[in-house]
Write a protein that holds these residues in place. Structure first.
Motif, PDB file in Angstrom:
ATOM      1  N   ARG A  26       0.927  -1.199   0.018  1.00 10.74           N
ATOM      2  CA  ARG A  26      -0.046  -0.068   0.054  1.00 10.74           C
ATOM      3  C   ARG A  26       0.849   1.383   0.043  1.00 10.74           C
ATOM      4  O   ARG A  26       2.129   1.012   0.293  1.00 10.74           O
ATOM      5  N   ASP A  27       0.202   2.298  -0.353  1.00  5.96           N
ATOM      6  CA  ASP A  27       1.130   3.664  -0.397  1.00  5.96           C
ATOM      7  C   ASP A  27       0.893   4.161   0.990  1.00  5.96           C
ATOM      8  O   ASP A  27       0.170   3.815   1.636  1.00  5.96           O
ATOM      9  N   ALA A  28       2.063   4.711   1.469  1.00  6.50           N
ATOM     10  CA  ALA A  28       2.342   4.981   2.787  1.00  6.50           C
ATOM     11  C   ALA A  28       3.638   5.933   2.875  1.00  6.50           C
ATOM     12  O   ALA A  28       4.702   5.688   2.349  1.00  6.50           O
ATOM     13  N   GLY A  30       4.500   8.555   1.518  1.00  5.41           N
ATOM     14  CA  GLY A  30       5.082   8.985   0.317  1.00  5.41           C
ATOM     15  C   GLY A  30       6.069   7.946  -0.422  1.00  5.41           C
ATOM     16  O   GLY A  30       6.853   8.221  -1.252  1.00  5.41           O
ATOM     17  N   THR A  31       5.829   6.767   0.059  1.00  9.32           N
ATOM     18  CA  THR A  31       6.424   5.680  -0.790  1.00  9.32           C
ATOM     19  C   THR A  31       5.395   4.281  -0.689  1.00  9.32           C
ATOM     20  O   THR A  31       4.239   4.681  -0.521  1.00  9.32           O
ATOM     21  N   THR A  32       6.033   3.184  -0.922  1.00  9.73           N
ATOM     22  CA  THR A  32       5.312   2.132  -0.877  1.00  9.73           C
ATOM     23  C   THR A  32       5.803   1.064   0.338  1.00  9.73           C
ATOM     24  O   THR A  32       6.860   0.863   0.406  1.00  9.73           O
ATOM     25  N   ALA A  33       4.633   0.654   1.197  1.00 10.60           N
ATOM     26  CA  ALA A  33       4.962  -0.204   2.157  1.00 10.60           C
ATOM     27  C   ALA A  33       4.479  -1.524   1.530  1.00 10.60           C
ATOM     28  O   ALA A  33       3.603  -2.106   0.813  1.00 10.60           O
ATOM     29  N   ARG A  34       5.463  -2.541   1.851  1.00 11.13           N
ATOM     30  CA  ARG A  34       5.359  -4.021   1.399  1.00 11.13           C
ATOM     31  C   ARG A  34       5.775  -4.821   2.505  1.00 11.13           C
ATOM     32  O   ARG A  34       6.419  -4.729   3.182  1.00 11.13           O
ATOM     33  N   VAL A  35       4.727  -5.790   2.734  1.00 10.15           N
ATOM     34  CA  VAL A  35       4.968  -6.870   3.684  1.00 10.15           C
ATOM     35  C   VAL A  35       5.087  -8.057   2.958  1.00 10.15           C
ATOM     36  O   VAL A  35       3.818  -8.478   2.183  1.00 10.15           O
ATOM     37  N   VAL A  36       5.881  -9.032   3.259  1.00 10.14           N
ATOM     38  CA  VAL A  36       5.981 -10.271   2.539  1.00 10.14           C
ATOM     39  C   VAL A  36       6.027 -11.325   3.912  1.00 10.14           C
ATOM     40  O   VAL A  36       6.680 -11.203   4.830  1.00 10.14           O
ATOM     41  N   LEU A  37       4.980 -12.224   3.972  1.00 10.93           N
ATOM     42  CA  LEU A  37       4.896 -12.964   5.268  1.00 10.93           C
ATOM     43  C   LEU A  37       5.063 -14.505   4.986  1.00 10.93           C
ATOM     44  O   LEU A  37       4.104 -15.016   4.011  1.00 10.93           O
ATOM     45  N   VAL A  50       1.394  -3.445  11.364  1.00  7.53           N
ATOM     46  CA  VAL A  50       2.080  -2.436  10.258  1.00  7.53           C
ATOM     47  C   VAL A  50       1.269  -1.232  10.254  1.00  7.53           C
ATOM     48  O   VAL A  50       1.982  -0.116  10.103  1.00  7.53           O
ATOM     49  N   ASP A  51      -0.027  -0.815   9.979  1.00  4.57           N
ATOM     50  CA  ASP A  51      -0.693   0.191   9.667  1.00  4.57           C
ATOM     51  C   ASP A  51      -0.643   1.061  11.091  1.00  4.57           C
ATOM     52  O   ASP A  51      -0.422   2.343  11.089  1.00  4.57           O
ATOM     53  N   LEU A  52      -0.711   0.282  12.208  1.00  6.24           N
ATOM     54  CA  LEU A  52      -0.613   1.038  13.465  1.00  6.24           C
ATOM     55  C   LEU A  52       0.976   1.769  13.695  1.00  6.24           C
ATOM     56  O   LEU A  52       1.251   3.050  14.118  1.00  6.24           O
ATOM     57  N   GLU A  53       1.973   1.089  13.274  1.00  6.58           N
ATOM     58  CA  GLU A  53       3.335   1.655  13.118  1.00  6.58           C
ATOM     59  C   GLU A  53       3.664   2.715  12.197  1.00  6.58           C
ATOM     60  O   GLU A  53       4.202   3.686  12.622  1.00  6.58           O
ATOM     61  N   LEU A  54       2.920   2.595  11.019  1.00  5.66           N
ATOM     62  CA  LEU A  54       2.925   3.759   9.972  1.00  5.66           C
ATOM     63  C   LEU A  54       2.194   4.938  10.468  1.00  5.66           C
ATOM     64  O   LEU A  54       2.926   6.051  10.266  1.00  5.66           O
TER      65      LEU A  54
END
Length: 105
Positions: A26-28, A30-37, A50-54
């Motif tokens: 997702r956009d976050a 000013g860049t892209t946040a990527r989660v690989v799990l 991750v949303d809470l940390e962002l």
């Protein structure tokens, strides 16, 4: 609607070559946040975390928000004690700038 459902709607899930790995972006900030799990079963929980940390990082270190801690420090024009979170964010940014020759900061 539970907060976790609302939060994770911002994420785009992508198929990977392996069904054992989850990928979301997702956009976050000013860049892209990527989660690989791996394993992928807890993806929704991880995206909420991750949303809470962002959100916290945005409140602490955004130069675009007048109410962010960083903006308040800049506006103070003098000695200011910062939270551990902002100090860590600044340290990581300075390290990224140093390691990339200024390409990332």
């Amino acid at each position: 609607m539970p907060a976790s459902v609302v939060e994770t709607e911002r994420w785009t899930r992508s198929n990977t070559e392996s069904p054992e790995i989850a990928l979301a972006e997702r956009d976050a900030l000013g860049t892209t946040a990527r989660v690989v799990l791996w394993p992928p079963e807890r993806l929704e929980d991880v995206l909420v975390a991750v949303d809470l940390e962002l959100e916290l990082l945005d409140k602490q270190a955004s130069r675009f928000r007048s109410d962010s801690e960083l903006s308040q420090v800049n506006a103070a024009g003098g000695v200011w004690l910062v939270t551990e979170g902002l100090a860590e964010a600044v340290a990581v940014a300075l390290s990224a700038a140093r390691l990339t020759g200024g390409l990332v900061d």
